[in-house]
Design a protein around this motif. Sequence first.
Motif, PDB file in Angstrom:
ATOM      1  N   UNK A  64     -41.036  40.616 -40.367  1.00 33.74           N
ATOM      2  CA  UNK A  64     -39.375  40.649 -41.042  1.00 33.74           C
ATOM      3  C   UNK A  64     -39.478  39.840 -42.031  1.00 33.74           C
ATOM      4  N   UNK A  65     -38.847  40.633 -43.088  1.00 37.18           N
ATOM      5  CA  UNK A  65     -38.714  39.743 -44.627  1.00 37.18           C
ATOM      6  C   UNK A  65     -37.344  39.549 -45.035  1.00 37.18           C
ATOM      7  N   UNK A  66     -37.158  38.226 -45.043  1.00 39.81           N
ATOM      8  CA  UNK A  66     -35.508  38.018 -45.401  1.00 39.81           C
ATOM      9  C   UNK A  66     -35.290  36.650 -45.475  1.00 39.81           C
ATOM     10  N   UNK A  67     -34.152  35.940 -45.401  1.00 40.68           N
ATOM     11  CA  UNK A  67     -33.907  34.677 -45.591  1.00 40.68           C
ATOM     12  C   UNK A  67     -34.188  34.153 -44.328  1.00 40.68           C
ATOM     13  N   UNK A  68     -34.093  32.539 -44.310  1.00 39.45           N
ATOM     14  CA  UNK A  68     -34.257  31.781 -43.371  1.00 39.45           C
ATOM     15  C   UNK A  68     -33.167  31.957 -42.380  1.00 39.45           C
ATOM     16  N   UNK A  69     -32.028  32.177 -42.626  1.00 41.04           N
ATOM     17  CA  UNK A  69     -30.944  32.393 -41.705  1.00 41.04           C
ATOM     18  C   UNK A  69     -31.193  33.685 -40.799  1.00 41.04           C
ATOM     19  N   UNK A  70     -31.609  34.670 -41.560  1.00 40.38           N
ATOM     20  CA  UNK A  70     -31.874  35.828 -40.699  1.00 40.38           C
ATOM     21  C   UNK A  70     -33.120  35.577 -39.607  1.00 40.38           C
ATOM     22  N   UNK A  71     -34.052  34.910 -40.306  1.00 33.48           N
ATOM     23  CA  UNK A  71     -35.305  34.744 -39.681  1.00 33.48           C
ATOM     24  C   UNK A  71     -35.011  33.868 -38.283  1.00 33.48           C
ATOM     25  N   UNK A  72     -34.265  33.102 -38.392  1.00 32.55           N
ATOM     26  CA  UNK A  72     -33.995  32.185 -37.360  1.00 32.55           C
ATOM     27  C   UNK A  72     -33.128  32.746 -36.318  1.00 32.55           C
ATOM     28  N   UNK A  73     -31.998  33.820 -36.814  1.00 38.16           N
ATOM     29  CA  UNK A  73     -31.171  34.611 -35.748  1.00 38.16           C
ATOM     30  C   UNK A  73     -32.081  35.495 -35.021  1.00 38.16           C
ATOM     31  N   UNK A  74     -33.150  36.147 -35.633  1.00 38.72           N
ATOM     32  CA  UNK A  74     -33.931  37.090 -34.849  1.00 38.72           C
ATOM     33  C   UNK A  74     -34.684  36.193 -33.716  1.00 38.72           C
ATOM     34  N   UNK A  86     -50.650  28.824 -31.272  1.00 43.38           N
ATOM     35  CA  UNK A  86     -49.488  29.607 -32.003  1.00 43.38           C
ATOM     36  C   UNK A  86     -48.264  29.163 -31.243  1.00 43.38           C
ATOM     37  N   UNK A  87     -47.161  28.704 -31.849  1.00 43.64           N
ATOM     38  CA  UNK A  87     -45.966  28.598 -31.208  1.00 43.64           C
ATOM     39  C   UNK A  87     -45.047  29.571 -30.695  1.00 43.64           C
ATOM     40  N   UNK A  88     -44.228  29.182 -29.516  1.00 40.58           N
ATOM     41  CA  UNK A  88     -43.356  30.286 -29.236  1.00 40.58           C
ATOM     42  C   UNK A  88     -41.949  29.968 -30.034  1.00 40.58           C
ATOM     43  N   UNK A  89     -40.953  31.053 -29.871  1.00 33.22           N
ATOM     44  CA  UNK A  89     -39.793  31.097 -30.737  1.00 33.22           C
ATOM     45  C   UNK A  89     -39.177  29.747 -30.507  1.00 33.22           C
ATOM     46  N   UNK A  90     -39.107  29.460 -29.052  1.00 33.71           N
ATOM     47  CA  UNK A  90     -38.511  28.294 -28.550  1.00 33.71           C
ATOM     48  C   UNK A  90     -38.985  27.088 -29.112  1.00 33.71           C
ATOM     49  N   UNK A  91     -40.470  26.856 -29.213  1.00 29.23           N
ATOM     50  CA  UNK A  91     -40.919  25.648 -29.904  1.00 29.23           C
ATOM     51  C   UNK A  91     -40.663  25.692 -31.256  1.00 29.23           C
ATOM     52  N   UNK A  92     -40.666  26.796 -31.923  1.00 26.33           N
ATOM     53  CA  UNK A  92     -40.236  26.699 -33.271  1.00 26.33           C
ATOM     54  C   UNK A  92     -39.044  26.397 -33.673  1.00 26.33           C
ATOM     55  N   UNK A  93     -37.868  26.821 -32.656  1.00 27.43           N
ATOM     56  CA  UNK A  93     -36.521  26.570 -33.034  1.00 27.43           C
ATOM     57  C   UNK A  93     -36.379  25.006 -32.742  1.00 27.43           C
ATOM     58  N   UNK A  94     -36.823  24.561 -31.666  1.00 29.93           N
ATOM     59  CA  UNK A  94     -36.985  23.174 -31.316  1.00 29.93           C
ATOM     60  C   UNK A  94     -37.419  22.275 -32.448  1.00 29.93           C
ATOM     61  N   UNK A  95     -38.423  22.821 -33.190  1.00 29.44           N
ATOM     62  CA  UNK A  95     -39.072  21.842 -34.485  1.00 29.44           C
ATOM     63  C   UNK A  95     -38.276  22.101 -35.501  1.00 29.44           C
ATOM     64  N   UNK A  96     -37.620  23.310 -35.608  1.00 28.28           N
ATOM     65  CA  UNK A  96     -36.730  23.801 -36.749  1.00 28.28           C
ATOM     66  C   UNK A  96     -35.417  22.754 -36.562  1.00 28.28           C
ATOM     67  N   UNK A  97     -35.090  22.523 -35.627  1.00 25.76           N
ATOM     68  CA  UNK A  97     -33.884  21.617 -35.471  1.00 25.76           C
ATOM     69  C   UNK A  97     -34.179  19.968 -35.636  1.00 25.76           C
ATOM     70  N   UNK A 101     -35.387  17.747 -38.004  1.00 29.53           N
ATOM     71  CA  UNK A 101     -35.960  17.293 -39.244  1.00 29.53           C
ATOM     72  C   UNK A 101     -37.039  16.478 -39.581  1.00 29.53           C
ATOM     73  N   UNK A 102     -37.172  15.409 -38.475  1.00 29.22           N
ATOM     74  CA  UNK A 102     -38.416  14.618 -38.756  1.00 29.22           C
ATOM     75  C   UNK A 102     -39.797  15.315 -38.415  1.00 29.22           C
ATOM     76  N   UNK A 103     -39.647  16.547 -37.762  1.00 30.70           N
ATOM     77  CA  UNK A 103     -41.059  17.075 -37.174  1.00 30.70           C
ATOM     78  C   UNK A 103     -41.155  18.574 -37.907  1.00 30.70           C
ATOM     79  N   UNK A 104     -40.497  18.729 -39.004  1.00 28.50           N
ATOM     80  CA  UNK A 104     -40.773  19.887 -39.846  1.00 28.50           C
ATOM     81  C   UNK A 104     -42.098  19.950 -40.601  1.00 28.50           C
ATOM     82  N   UNK A 105     -42.944  20.768 -40.295  1.00 30.55           N
ATOM     83  CA  UNK A 105     -44.320  20.876 -41.082  1.00 30.55           C
ATOM     84  C   UNK A 105     -44.109  21.338 -42.380  1.00 30.55           C
ATOM     85  N   UNK A 106     -44.720  20.646 -43.562  1.00 27.22           N
ATOM     86  CA  UNK A 106     -44.934  21.359 -44.775  1.00 27.22           C
ATOM     87  C   UNK A 106     -45.908  22.131 -45.148  1.00 27.22           C
ATOM     88  N   UNK A 107     -46.608  22.693 -43.902  1.00 26.28           N
ATOM     89  CA  UNK A 107     -47.895  23.415 -44.265  1.00 26.28           C
ATOM     90  C   UNK A 107     -47.349  25.024 -43.946  1.00 26.28           C
TER      91      UNK A 107
END
Length: 246
Positions: free
Chosen positions: A92-102, A214-225, A227-233
């Motif tokens: 999927x190629x789009x904005x961050x909002x679209x990707x997090x919605x998916x 590899x992260x699951x979608x839930x793990x990514x969303x938890x990390x996304x919420x 801000x202290x744990x956002x990876x810059x990589x």
Amino acid sequence: MSQLDVDGFPVAWKDPEDADTVSMFDVIYGKVREKIILQRLIMISRLPHDLADRTDLGAHYENLNFQLNKQYIWDHITGLLLIYPSYLLHIIESSRDILTSVLRDVKVMQQQPHRTLLEVKILFLDHNPQRRLFQQWSYKVLGADQVIRDPAVKVLEDEEVSIETLVCSVLSTLQNLSKKLEKSKALPGSVLDETPELIVHQKILERLLGREELLSPQQYLDMYKSTLNISMEFGQLNPRNLFSAV
């Protein structure tokens, strides 16, 4: 005929004396363009063996894209959904909002009594790629006869390979598919029918789904919420860095 800008939007005619005048469209469109940063998400999943009709998955994502396009009118969605007999590969190629919605939609699907998607992992997330791999979004249901075997996959089966090698194999195949599409101007489905070697082998997807890096979608969303744990990589080819919390 009105002049178009680089993105295909009409450019309003201006009198030379009003060259410094900025219209409301210029202001709004300029802010929108600054806000939208292209991201690419590659997601893999295991499908139930008793899934009756795999085209339902394609229809589900077509409807989801339609709803998201109405909500985020400026955010163009492109990509490819490949539905294997036992696996799923979604780009999927789009904005961050679209990707997090998916990803949130995946979470909802996994909470349903009859789960369509079983194990789901984020294979790769590219922040601000130079170009899109696809010009539109489409999906294709692959038959068992299209999941070919080749010597390269045999090597992956017989030898202990790193997760970097597996991820790079997927990315390389998708890049080759994108180049083929650019030359042929055809839809991905017809190109894959003619050149099945451009289909990512399901054995690679199976191996990747078993990797804990590899992260699951839930793990990514938890990390996304958080801000202290956002990876810059994000966007790097080393998944250990790409999906690790700081």
